[in-house]
Design a protein around this motif. Structure first.
Motif, PDB file in Angstrom:
ATOM      1  N   VAL A  30       0.819  -1.219   0.000  1.00 26.16           N
ATOM      2  CA  VAL A  30       0.000   0.000   0.000  1.00 26.16           C
ATOM      3  C   VAL A  30       0.853   1.270   0.000  1.00 26.16           C
ATOM      4  O   VAL A  30       0.318   2.353  -0.275  1.00 26.16           O
ATOM      5  N   PHE A  35       0.369   1.909  -6.301  1.00 28.49           N
ATOM      6  CA  PHE A  35      -0.866   1.524  -5.607  1.00 28.49           C
ATOM      7  C   PHE A  35      -1.736   2.736  -5.345  1.00 28.49           C
ATOM      8  O   PHE A  35      -2.944   2.725  -5.619  1.00 28.49           O
ATOM      9  N   VAL A  36      -1.146   3.815  -4.833  1.00 28.74           N
ATOM     10  CA  VAL A  36      -1.909   5.017  -4.507  1.00 28.74           C
ATOM     11  C   VAL A  36      -2.500   5.646  -5.771  1.00 28.74           C
ATOM     12  O   VAL A  36      -3.679   6.011  -5.813  1.00 28.74           O
ATOM     13  N   THR A  39      -5.288   3.434  -7.274  1.00 26.92           N
ATOM     14  CA  THR A  39      -6.499   3.492  -6.453  1.00 26.92           C
ATOM     15  C   THR A  39      -7.265   4.786  -6.688  1.00 26.92           C
ATOM     16  O   THR A  39      -8.494   4.783  -6.820  1.00 26.92           O
ATOM     17  N   THR A 223     -10.377  -8.339 -10.154  1.00 24.58           N
ATOM     18  CA  THR A 223      -9.634  -8.255  -8.893  1.00 24.58           C
ATOM     19  C   THR A 223      -9.049  -9.597  -8.478  1.00 24.58           C
ATOM     20  O   THR A 223      -7.932  -9.648  -7.941  1.00 24.58           O
ATOM     21  N   TYR A 227      -5.159  -9.456  -8.016  1.00 22.87           N
ATOM     22  CA  TYR A 227      -4.639  -9.709  -6.675  1.00 22.87           C
ATOM     23  C   TYR A 227      -3.988 -11.088  -6.583  1.00 22.87           C
ATOM     24  O   TYR A 227      -3.050 -11.284  -5.818  1.00 22.87           O
ATOM     25  N   THR A 270      -8.294  -2.829   0.993  1.00 15.79           N
ATOM     26  CA  THR A 270      -8.101  -1.384   1.168  1.00 15.79           C
ATOM     27  C   THR A 270      -8.373  -0.656  -0.140  1.00 15.79           C
ATOM     28  O   THR A 270      -9.062   0.372  -0.175  1.00 15.79           O
ATOM     29  N   GLN A 271      -7.816  -1.191  -1.223  1.00 22.72           N
ATOM     30  CA  GLN A 271      -8.054  -0.575  -2.528  1.00 22.72           C
ATOM     31  C   GLN A 271      -9.525  -0.690  -2.905  1.00 22.72           C
ATOM     32  O   GLN A 271     -10.117   0.256  -3.437  1.00 22.72           O
ATOM     33  N   TYR A 272     -10.116  -1.835  -2.619  1.00 20.01           N
ATOM     34  CA  TYR A 272     -11.520  -2.049  -2.915  1.00 20.01           C
ATOM     35  C   TYR A 272     -12.393  -1.027  -2.201  1.00 20.01           C
ATOM     36  O   TYR A 272     -13.313  -0.460  -2.791  1.00 20.01           O
ATOM     37  N   ILE A 275     -12.309   2.354  -3.639  1.00 20.93           N
ATOM     38  CA  ILE A 275     -12.963   2.444  -4.950  1.00 20.93           C
ATOM     39  C   ILE A 275     -14.474   2.284  -4.823  1.00 20.93           C
ATOM     40  O   ILE A 275     -15.255   3.056  -5.388  1.00 20.93           O
TER      41      ILE A 275
END
Length: 449
Positions: A30, A35-36, A39, A223, A227, A270-272, A275
């Motif tokens: 993360v 990643f940031v 996202t 995903t 993932y 966290t990404q989910y 979003i």
């Protein structure tokens, strides 16, 4: 290390070591700029897609619903009924500009019921109102439409026809000899075969559910694949840098496997959340947002989008988690058999094909969601995260079916955890090889022995 792949060194236990590995995987994932940035971009795209129905409603504001009216046994009722329905359902909204406002409904006489049905089937008319007089002198209304009795337009017409019956009774009754008012009968006849618990589904609601089901299924497919590849490439990267040799001496393969799946899964969630949550809030409050931006919808106007509820979001999250655990364990096992990140795709391809086949079955099966094939596939572990969610979105699913599907997924994940841990224990010590799919199968067979 014992031949079974378990570390002989005493340690603090599965939970402690797996937790340390999970925190490391989560933190490293993360904190990356990629990643940031990804996202943030995906969150903006998701919110834009959630707002799209409001844009469609803006473009559709000028659409007029044409509804035919026929009274074969008493033609004189047509003109007065049209006048009364028009007065009730085509009222000028408060604050609207009369010059720019267009009536949402257009009621027009139809020569016969047969001609009206042809027009409804062909899409020329939104619906057909038939009028007859019962044996008790009360009016009998039928609204024939591809929609359902639960749609807002059907409900609005029910109130409007009641008002039309009251006015017709007032005009017909002699002023010097009152006639008792008979409450009119009103029924909705749906021309569509789509049902939910035996009740017709409005075409707009069915289309909305279909779109939502497709979007959620695509999200799960993408995903799970992305993932899962995160897990596989993480294992391969550690093998390529010899970090795995240090990790395997401090923790058992099962601890490494669980830690990586939990850590990457946490990063994915966290990404989910970043979003899905903003987009879900937009969808849940879509009516209010549309009213604030476009003004109140006309009486009988349909909601911009239907089908997304908190239980649906809960089912989506549950099947995503269970599906991720199932596939991530296999991706980790596949990643342990390669020594270079470039070789990950070769072994991950069969797993991607399995998830792709399940995705295609779920999306293509929306049109035949009640078939026996879809029923069976909603209990097969590799396809149930996709197919069961599709069935929940599009049709009636009993509680025991969902519980059974979840139980099978959980049991399968536990069984695959043991198999994947053995493959993982064998693969992490292999270096300098380019294994193929046969090696994956060979490792699985040897692990099962």
């Amino acid at each position: 290390m014992s031949p079974s792949g378990r570390s002989t060194r005493p340690g603090p236990g599965l939970r402690h070591n797996a937790g340390l590995i999970a925190r490391r995987e989560y933190r490293d994932r993360v904190r990356t700029r990629t990643f940031v940035a990804a996202t943030a971009i995906l969150a903006v795209v998701a919110v834009g897609l959630a707002l799209a129905p409001i844009g469609l409603r803006y473009l559709d504001r000028g659409t007029i619903a044409r509804i035919g009216v026929v009274a074969e046994s008493e033609p004189a009722l047509v003109a007065s009924t049209i006048e009364n329905l028009d007065a009730q359902l085509n009222r000028l909204p408060e604050g609207a500009d009369p010059a720019a406002w267009e009536r949402p409904y257009r009621f027009e006489p139809v020569a016969s019921e047969a001609a009206g049905l042809v027009a409804v089937d062909g899409g020329t008319l939104r619906g057909l109102v038939t009028i007859a007089r019962g044996a008790d002198s009360g009016l009998v209304f039928r609204y024939i439409t591809p929609g359902s009795a639960a749609s807002q337009s059907s409900i609005s017409l029910e109130f409007a026809t009641f008002g039309a019956a009251v006015l017709e009774w007032y005009d017909r009754a002699p002023k010097d000899q009152p006639v008792p008012f008979v409450i009119p009968k009103y029924t909705v006849v749906s021309t569509t075969g789509a049902t939910d618990a035996g009740q017709p589904i409005d075409p707009q609601a069915a289309a909305s559910r279909s779109v939502l089901a497709t979007v959620l299924i695509v999200l799960i497919f993408v995903t799970l694949t992305v993932y899962g590849m995160w897990v596989a490439t993480s294992v391969a990267a550690e093998k390529s840098t010899r970090v795995m040799e240090l990790l395997i001496s401090a923790a058992t393969p099962r601890e490494l496997l669980v830690g990586k799946v939990v850590g990457v899964g946490g990063a994915g969630l966290t990404q989910y959340a970043a979003i899905i949550v903003p987009a879900a809030l937009v969808v849940l409050f879509q009516d209010r947002i549309a009213t604030a931006l476009l003004g109140p919808a006309p009486l009988g106007g349909e909601a911009p989008i239907e089908g997304l509820t908190l239980p649906i979001l809960g089912a989506f999250l549950l099947f995503f988690l269970l599906g991720f655990i199932l596939y991530a364990l296999l991706y980790a096992a596949a990643g342990s058999l390669v020594s270079r990140q470039e070789d990950v795709q070769q072994l991950a391809l069969p797993l991607s094909l399995i998830s792709m086949a399940s995705y295609i079955i779920a999306v293509a099966g929306i049109a035949s969601i009640g078939s026996t094939f879809m029923f069976v596939m909603s209990f097969v572990p590799f396809s149930s995260p996709f197919v069961m969610l599709s069935r929940i979105m599009m049709g009636r699913v009993e509680s025991w079916e969902v519980l059974l599907s979840v139980a099978i997924l959980v049991a399968s994940s536990v069984a695959i955890l043991g198999l994947a841990a053995r493959i993982y224990a064998t693969g992490v010590v292999l270096y300098g090889q380019r294994p193929g799919f046969r090696d994956f199968i060979r490792a699985a067979r040897s692990a099962a022995d």
